[in-house]
Scaffold this motif. Structure first.
Motif, PDB file in Angstrom:
ATOM      1  N   VAL A  14      25.465  26.138  64.679  1.00 51.44           N
ATOM      2  CA  VAL A  14      26.612  26.027  63.764  1.00 51.44           C
ATOM      3  C   VAL A  14      27.504  24.851  64.135  1.00 51.44           C
ATOM      4  O   VAL A  14      27.972  24.114  63.270  1.00 51.44           O
ATOM      5  CB  VAL A  14      27.418  27.343  63.758  1.00 51.44           C
ATOM      6  N   GLU A 172      21.771  31.870  62.729  1.00 50.46           N
ATOM      7  CA  GLU A 172      22.877  30.965  63.052  1.00 50.46           C
ATOM      8  C   GLU A 172      23.445  31.245  64.445  1.00 50.46           C
ATOM      9  O   GLU A 172      24.049  32.289  64.683  1.00 50.46           O
ATOM     10  CB  GLU A 172      23.983  31.070  62.003  1.00 50.46           C
ATOM     11  N   ASN A 174      26.248  30.550  66.732  1.00 53.82           N
ATOM     12  CA  ASN A 174      27.622  30.063  66.578  1.00 53.82           C
ATOM     13  C   ASN A 174      28.095  29.377  67.859  1.00 53.82           C
ATOM     14  O   ASN A 174      28.964  29.854  68.581  1.00 53.82           O
ATOM     15  CB  ASN A 174      28.558  31.221  66.212  1.00 53.82           C
TER      16      ASN A 174
END
Length: 309
Positions: A14, A172, A174
């Motif tokens: 991300v 994803e 992060n």
């Protein structure tokens, strides 16, 4: 992988969630910092290797610290830079796990090398008459080998526990790179064992070395206070305070990330904190530990004079 099946073949990093313009600006800033850290650590390694006067235990450990800083930064920063200029911020499963493994190995090894360096300074300042006997080359090599071995063994354990987990859902990550806590959040199974092992490892490579370093520096400060020379006390205080600042930042950030209970609000803050370990710490270490040192400056000048002849 055992009996578990991994459905996810790649992850999406991300990153910082910024505009394209800001990311491009950060790309150039981070690139300069990365190049500078490689340059200064490379200079330190070259000077220590080429100058016989720097073939002492202190510079032996500094050379290992420089290698770790180069390795640590090179494991994380290139992919981070690529993601700042590339909209497709994917990383395959195997490179991601490899990045996690190396990140943990280099970080743990650096913690233990810093502890060995503080012990070396403790012996040099508090027991100068016995320094050459206590800090023999055999002891120095054993301390360095133990630091590297423990770092990689711990990383192997974390990686094995990570690979036993199935990743079948979100992709994803992060974070700026494949940091282990961020990757664990994507697992489709209970990660309690992983988290407990991480906590135990933190006690071993963070709390233990930090306590030993604080004890070493407390004895060093006590010895400094007994010095007759005012100039010597001032110089020693300046050196110790700068060392403690770098150590405090390095260990403090690591303990905040890995030993304080996690929360969604802290995720963005942890990304910024990780920049210190990946970018600023590899640049600060040679500046604080080496380039401020008179012997290193003299070695650098001698190297320049030999090149000009």
């Amino acid at each position: 992988m055992g009996g578990n099946q991994t459905w996810v073949t790649d992850f999406i990093l991300v990153g910082l969630r910024l505009s394209i313009e800001i990311e491009m600006f950060l790309f150039w800033v981070f690139s300069l910092l990365y190049i500078f850290s490689l340059l200064v650590n490379g200079i330190i390694l070259g000077l220590i290797y080429l100058d016989p006067r720097l073939h002492t235990p202190m510079y032996f450990f500094l050379s290992h610290l420089a290698i770790l800083d180069i390795s640590y930064a090179s494991n994380n920063v290139p992919k981070m830079l690529a993601n700042l200029v590339n909209q497709k911020k994917t990383i395959s499963f195997v490179p991601c796990i490899t990045q996690t493994f190396l990140y943990l190995a280099f970080a743990a090894s650096e913690c233990l090398i810093l502890a060995a360096m503080s012990y070396d300074r403790f012996v040099a300042i508090c027991h100068p008459l016995h320094y050459t006997v206590i800090m023999s080359w055999k002891v120095c090599v054993a301390l360095a080998a133990t630091s590297w071995s423990c770092g990689f063994i711990l990383s192997v354990a974390h990686t094995i526990l990570l690979l036993r987990l199935p990743f079948c859902g979100p992709r994803e990550v992060n974070h700026l790179f494949c940091e282990i806590l961020a990757v664990l959040k994507l697992a489709c199974a209970d990660t309690l064992i992983n988290q407990l092992v991480i906590l135990a490892a933190c006690v071993f490579v963070l709390v233990g070395p930090l306590c030993s370093m604080l004890v070493s520096y407390s004895y060093i400060l006590r010895t400094i206070l007994r010095m007759q020379s005012k100039e010597g006390r001032k110089k020693a205080f300046s050196t110790c305070s700068s060392h403690l600042c770098v150590v405090g930042l390095f260990f403090g950030i690591a303990m905040l990330v890995y030993m304080v209970p996690d929360s969604d609000q802290r995720e963005e803050q942890e990304k910024i904190l990780s920049l210190f370990h990946s970018l600023f710490n590899p640049m600060l270490n040679p500046l604080i530990y080496s380039l401020r040192n008179a012997q290193v400056k003299e070695a650098f000048l001698r190297a320049l004079q030999k090149r000009s002849v």
